[in-house]
Design a protein around this motif. Structure first.
Motif, PDB file in Angstrom:
ATOM      1  N   THR A 196      57.757  77.321  42.718  1.00  0.00           N
ATOM      2  CA  THR A 196      58.409  77.813  43.932  1.00  0.00           C
ATOM      3  C   THR A 196      59.600  78.682  43.584  1.00  0.00           C
ATOM      4  O   THR A 196      59.817  79.751  44.171  1.00  0.00           O
ATOM      5  CB  THR A 196      58.852  76.633  44.816  1.00  0.00           C
ATOM      6  N   ARG A 197      60.392  78.232  42.595  1.00  0.00           N
ATOM      7  CA  ARG A 197      61.547  79.017  42.162  1.00  0.00           C
ATOM      8  C   ARG A 197      61.094  80.373  41.601  1.00  0.00           C
ATOM      9  O   ARG A 197      61.743  81.388  41.822  1.00  0.00           O
ATOM     10  CB  ARG A 197      62.328  78.261  41.089  1.00  0.00           C
ATOM     11  N   HIS A 200      60.393  82.618  44.409  1.00  0.00           N
ATOM     12  CA  HIS A 200      61.643  83.091  45.008  1.00  0.00           C
ATOM     13  C   HIS A 200      62.281  84.168  44.140  1.00  0.00           C
ATOM     14  O   HIS A 200      62.826  85.158  44.661  1.00  0.00           O
ATOM     15  CB  HIS A 200      62.616  81.919  45.180  1.00  0.00           C
ATOM     16  N   ARG A 201      62.236  83.985  42.817  1.00  0.00           N
ATOM     17  CA  ARG A 201      62.821  84.976  41.919  1.00  0.00           C
ATOM     18  C   ARG A 201      62.070  86.307  42.026  1.00  0.00           C
ATOM     19  O   ARG A 201      62.663  87.375  41.994  1.00  0.00           O
ATOM     20  CB  ARG A 201      62.809  84.464  40.469  1.00  0.00           C
ATOM     21  N   ARG A 203      60.511  87.393  44.644  1.00  0.00           N
ATOM     22  CA  ARG A 203      60.898  88.014  45.909  1.00  0.00           C
ATOM     23  C   ARG A 203      62.262  88.680  45.777  1.00  0.00           C
ATOM     24  O   ARG A 203      62.483  89.777  46.291  1.00  0.00           O
ATOM     25  CB  ARG A 203      60.929  86.962  47.028  1.00  0.00           C
ATOM     26  N   ARG A 204      63.189  87.981  45.089  1.00  0.00           N
ATOM     27  CA  ARG A 204      64.516  88.566  44.894  1.00  0.00           C
ATOM     28  C   ARG A 204      64.426  89.811  44.014  1.00  0.00           C
ATOM     29  O   ARG A 204      65.198  90.752  44.165  1.00  0.00           O
ATOM     30  CB  ARG A 204      65.469  87.549  44.269  1.00  0.00           C
ATOM     31  N   SER A 262      75.231  83.325  41.913  1.00  0.00           N
ATOM     32  CA  SER A 262      74.622  82.008  41.732  1.00  0.00           C
ATOM     33  C   SER A 262      75.515  81.123  40.870  1.00  0.00           C
ATOM     34  O   SER A 262      75.882  81.496  39.751  1.00  0.00           O
ATOM     35  CB  SER A 262      73.240  82.159  41.069  1.00  0.00           C
ATOM     36  N   GLU A 285      67.236  79.810  36.554  1.00  0.00           N
ATOM     37  CA  GLU A 285      67.835  80.803  37.440  1.00  0.00           C
ATOM     38  C   GLU A 285      68.626  81.830  36.627  1.00  0.00           C
ATOM     39  O   GLU A 285      68.701  83.003  36.986  1.00  0.00           O
ATOM     40  CB  GLU A 285      68.759  80.124  38.458  1.00  0.00           C
TER      41      GLU A 285
END
Length: 440
Positions: A196-197, A200-201, A203-204, A262, A285
């Motif tokens: 999931t992370r 998200h990364r 997408r970012r 972050s 991250e």
């Protein structure tokens, strides 16, 4: 207490009095001053609400397989426990299950080592579901080789895992199959979190905003800096591991309309291997950041050792120094807490920073140097910009506005019927990629 000697009575909780002992083992930890390490151990104890009744360094010339310490040293510890009414002994080092049990036999008190203490802190501080999963996995990994006396932590919803006592003290036989099954379930759940992370990364990565990651030794002032520049209210106290779960906020700076900042978990020397593995999903991250801000506590006499520890962890994550191939990410050192230094030392640091690339001197507490930090961040994020020409339909006002916000527009013309804008703009390679992703 989950593991230990059945004959050790009593329940140790927050507010308990403890003897903190830092073994100075010959040939080990030469990079850290023993006094600084003892102070860090005291900080770890206080971070979990323990009262440090007495603390000292014990030189260990020969490792004793049964107790780590020599008989005379164990007797001294027993005497000091009586003298200072200590209910708990914290050994700032790694104890084998046998050493832990034998020390409890001799001292008639609960004994925990550095790993157990850090796990307890993490268990109490983890605020998100992901954080709790990670801590529980680390705890179970550590517990496999220990005597298990309570499984209530598997049902409890609160933080902490009972190293220092808690409900459900009935002793039961360790069920290793239960541990393995639970660990397998946790690993599957954390793998899903990792995926999931990663989504998200990605997408970012397609989004038009760069990501800036704060890293540093625990208690270096990352969360104070985060709060200063974002206006957020992340827990920021003079405590080790005040922040465990990653937090992200939007900020702006010269030449960059919007960036994502972050905050991450603090690093520490001799972090338990179980936690390094369990928290990898969180630390990943950092690997997706455009810039890393390495926050350093320049008021700490062991700042150089702390920097070395942080750089080792980053290297373990695959992050290399800039211009060293794939995985390289620009790193800006943020020399923090100058408000705690005298004028002579402050001037010395300022002179060093002026002569060193990618270093900014600040006080996150007072705000000193924040403007200079933002200026350097903006410069780094726009570094390497090249001139690009785009023909953009006049109706795509959002794309045109984005180019003005993120690049240096040198020409903007509307030839012919005015339905197309011809724009010449300097963009960095990453912003060029983001702009291309936006238009597709």
């Amino acid at each position: 207490m989950i593991f230990g000697n059945d004959d050790v009575a009593g329940e140790v909780t927050r507010g308990a009095r403890a003897l903190v002992v830092c073994p100075d083992i010959r040939g080990q930890r030469s990079g850290q001053d023993p006094e600084a390490r003892l102070e860090e151990a005291r900080g770890l104890a206080m971070a979990i609400g323990i009262v440090v009744a007495e603390s000292y360094i014990l030189p260990v010339r020969t490792l004793r397989p049964n107790t780590l310490f020599g008989e005379g040293q164990v007797q001294r510890m027993a005497t000091d426990c009586e003298l200072h009414e200590a209910e708990l002994v914290i050994v700032d080092g790694a104890l084998s299950p046998i050493q832990q049990r034998n020390l409890e036999d001799k001292l008639k008190r609960k004994v925990i080592d550095r790993t157990g203490l850090i796990l307890e802190i993490f268990g109490e501080r983890a605020a998100t579901a992901e954080g709790r999963l990670q801590v529980e996995l680390a705890h179970l990994d550590y517990q496999q080789s220990r005597l298990v006396r309570s499984w209530t932590h598997l049902e409890r919803q609160r933080g902490g895992f009972g190293f220092l006592g808690g409900p459900g003290e009935t002793q039961i036989e360790a069920d290793r199959r239960m541990i393995r099954a639970r660990m397998g379930k946790l690993r599957r759940e954390l793998e899903q979190v990792r995926k999931t992370r990663e989504l998200h990364r990605k997408r970012r990565g397609r989004a038009p905003w760069p990501v800036i990651a704060l890293v540093g030794y625990t208690n270096a002032g990352k969360s104070t800096l985060f709060n200063r520049v974002t206006g957020a209210e992340v827990m920021a106290e003079d405590l080790l591991f005040a922040t465990l779960d990653p937090t992200m906020r939007a900020i702006s700076m010269p030449g960059v309309e919007k960036a994502i900042l972050s905050d991450t978990v603090g690093f520490i020397s001799d972090l338990p291997t179980q936690l390094v593995a369990a928290f990898r999903a969180t630390l990943e991250e950092v690997t997706a950041a455009d810039i890393i801000l390495h926050v350093r506590d320049m008021a700490n006499p062991d700042s150089a050792m702390q920097k070395a520890q942080v750089m080792r962890v980053l290297a373990d994550l695959g992050v290399t120094a800039e211009d060293e191939g794939e995985g390289s990410i620009p790193i800006i050192e943020v020399w923090n807490k100058v408000d705690l230094l005298d004028e002579e030392r402050r001037e010395e640091l300022a002179e060093q920073a002026r002569a060193t690339p990618d270093v900014v001197v600040i006080s996150a507490l007072t705000g000193e140097g924040i403007d200079a930090l933002f200026a350097q961040l903006g410069e780094r994020l726009t570094k390497g910009a090249r001139l690009h020409h785009f023909a953009i339909p006049a109706g795509e006002g959002g794309h045109i506005a984005w180019l003005y916000a993120h690049g240096d527009v040198v020409a903007d013309e509307a030839p012919g019927d005015g339905e197309t804008r011809e724009i010449a703009v300097r963009l960095s390679e990453k912003d060029l990629g983001r702009f291309a992703a936006m238009r597709h």
